[in-house]
Design an enzyme around this catalytic site. Structure first.
Site, PDB file in Angstrom:
ATOM      1  N   LEU A   1       1.133  -2.620  -0.942  1.00  0.00           N
ATOM      2  CA  LEU A   1       1.066  -3.965  -1.511  1.00  0.00           C
ATOM      3  C   LEU A   1       1.379  -5.042  -0.482  1.00  0.00           C
ATOM      4  CD1 LEU A   1       2.825  -3.393  -4.955  1.00  0.00           C
ATOM      5  CD2 LEU A   1       0.374  -3.607  -4.507  1.00  0.00           C
TER       6      LEU A   1
ATOM      7  N   GLY B   1       9.054  -7.997   7.590  1.00  0.00           N
ATOM      8  CA  GLY B   1       9.843  -7.635   8.752  1.00  0.00           C
ATOM      9  C   GLY B   1      10.802  -6.494   8.504  1.00  0.00           C
ATOM     10  N   PHE B   2      11.279  -6.357   7.268  1.00  0.00           N
ATOM     11  CA  PHE B   2      12.309  -5.372   6.990  1.00  0.00           C
ATOM     12  C   PHE B   2      11.921  -4.377   5.894  1.00  0.00           C
ATOM     13  CE2 PHE B   2      14.637  -9.044   8.660  1.00  0.00           C
ATOM     14  CZ  PHE B   2      15.296  -8.444   9.711  1.00  0.00           C
TER      15      PHE B   2
ATOM     16  N   ALA C   1       6.197  -2.680   0.625  1.00  0.00           N
ATOM     17  CA  ALA C   1       6.124  -2.467  -0.821  1.00  0.00           C
ATOM     18  C   ALA C   1       4.846  -1.713  -1.155  1.00  0.00           C
ATOM     19  CB  ALA C   1       6.163  -3.799  -1.556  1.00  0.00           C
TER      20      ALA C   1
ATOM     21  N   ASP D   1      15.068 -17.076  -0.345  1.00  0.00           N
ATOM     22  CA  ASP D   1      13.714 -16.982   0.207  1.00  0.00           C
ATOM     23  C   ASP D   1      12.677 -17.347  -0.848  1.00  0.00           C
ATOM     24  OD1 ASP D   1      11.838 -16.574   2.201  1.00  0.00           O
ATOM     25  OD2 ASP D   1      11.634 -14.442   1.782  1.00  0.00           O
TER      26      ASP D   1
END
Length: 452
Positions: free
Chosen positions: A53, A57-58, A61, A189
């Site tokens: 999906l 950066g971390f 999904a 965010d």
């Protein structure tokens, strides 16, 4: 059935298993492994990912299927995935944030219907694909799958949002932020891609990967920034790594609103030479809404609204129930108070002028005065309704009035035996009558509001 390998650097992550084409076979299938890197494909014995999906950066999904749930429920599997050049300190912070995301989602996902619910959180240790005799550890969380489009996708597909659509977005996300802020949680965010609209129209706030518990909020204790945010949406205190507050989320929400209203990137709406946002000149919206957004966007934390509840009260004296309208449903119907006095009187003047011209034309075409008057009233009602929905705005009013007058000017048989001077006088008389009636009703409304 296709299965997607979740190992970050797998060169060919797509796998196909003909024996799983019957979905029911997934319930009893033995473990499947990636044909390229050997990564287990049925995670924790129950979740098989089928599609990537998104990748950040971390984390990455994946759309997945839960084989232990009747109907093989769709879900989202998120895998912690640090960048290759990440420092040890950044890795530690990111891993802590990811683990904290699971804790936070477990709490708030159960309690608020517009936050995806957490289903599971688990680590997996597997042999390294690139380094013999080494192991790799991955962390996964599984959460509710929201079937729909995020607002960034909507913006790309359907163009910029109307004022009504943005008001509905603000109303819904502010209610969610009030809930999470009251629990001492900051999202950190907020942006269009982290707001998802499910197919039934309900909005969800996604990606709490940057959440941070704020302890003792009531006593004013805050937390410092970890540097995880989206460029253009973060306020100064977050970009400089200083303390962050509930108003930090409100700032990002306001940036989200102006990007949706203008259809332009956040970085294009801020002028670093004067250190100011320049979005307001690019839209035509209610001045009160614009003032609220500008206050949310102030650089100093102390000058902004301090809570989501403050913004809700400033924008919505009464919360407005959604109604399905247009191609982005649901939306809200704005109350009359959302129009400034200038807008009301301008609209009234246009309606009176336009109504007089339409009446002149119809009385010229239709022998029966009653029928002509009835049609005039119907058309005028449609015009007024279009103004209340903001389908017709300031520039449109002038264009429509000019076109209507030009038609009467150049088509003599529509003039009902009048000369141009009489038509103009009658048009302006209609404007003055409409302004007087509107002013009277506005005065009566204010008096009644003060009494009750």
């Amino acid at each position: 059935m296709e299965a997607y390998c979740t190992r970050p650097r797998c060169p060919r992550p797509k796998n196909y298993f003909a024996d799983l084409d019957d979905v029911s076979a997934l319930k009893t299938a033995q473990q499947k492994y990636c044909a390229t890197c050997g990564m287990p494909l049925i995670l924790d014995g129950r979740y098989m990912s089928t599609k990537l999906l998104g990748r950040g950066g971390f984390a990455s999904a994946f759309l997945a299927r839960d084989r232990r749930i009747p109907g093989i429920r769709a879900c989202v599997v998120k895998q912690f995935q640090p960048a290759e050049d990440i420092s040890a300190n950044q890795l530690r912070i990111a891993q802590q944030l990811f683990e904290r995301e699971a804790d936070v989602l477990a709490e708030i996902g159960r309690e608020h219907e517009q936050i995806p619910e957490l289903y599971a959180f688990f680590p997996i240790t597997v042999p390294s694909f690139t380094q013999p005799n080494h192991e790799e550890q991955f962390f996964y969380l599984v959460q509710e799958y929201i079937d729909g489009l995020n607002l960034e996708e909507e913006l790309n597909q359907k163009g910029k949002f109307s004022e009504t659509e943005v008001l509905y977005m603000l109303q819904e996300i502010l209610k969610i932020l009030k809930f999470v802020h009251d629990k001492g949680i900051l999202h950190r965010d907020i942006k269009p891609s982290n707001i998802m609209r499910r197919q039934d129209g309900k909005l969800f706030l996604l990606d709490f990967g940057a959440v941070k518990q704020v302890t003792n909020v009531a006593s004013g204790t805050v937390t410092s920034s970890t540097g995880i945010y989206s460029a253009g949406f973060a306020p100064p205190e977050q970009m400089t790594g200083n303390q962050v507050f509930p108003s930090t989320d409100l700032y990002a929400l306001a940036v989200t609103a102006v990007t949706l209203l203008t259809g332009e990137a956040a970085t294009q709406l801020f002028d670093p030479l004067i250190n100011q946002w320049t979005w307001r000149s690019r839209v035509n919206i209610n001045p009160h809404l614009a003032d609220v957004l500008d206050k949310m966007l102030l650089p100093a934390v102390s000058q902004r609204f301090q809570s989501a509840d403050e913004v809700l009260k400033a924008l919505f004296p009464q919360l407005i129930p959604p109604t399905t309208l247009g191609n982005r449903a649901p939306q809200i119907i704005q109350p009359h108070s959302s129009f400034s006095t200038q807008e009301l009187l301008t609209g009234a003047a246009f309606s009176g002028f336009e109504g007089a011209l339409i009446a002149i034309a119809l009385f010229s075409l239709i022998p029966s005065p009653i029928i002509a008057l009835s049609i005039t009233i119907v058309i005028l009602s449609v015009i007024i309704f279009a103004q209340t929905r903001r389908w017709i705005k300031k520039t449109d009013l002038l264009i429509i009035a000019t076109i209507t007058f030009a038609i009467l000017l150049f088509v003599p048989f529509l003039q009902a035996g009048m000369d141009i001077q009489q038509i103009v006088i009658l048009g302006f008389a209609g404007s003055l009558v409409a302004i007087a009636v509107t002013t009277l009703f506005q005065l009566i409304y204010k008096i009644l509001s003060m009494m009750f």
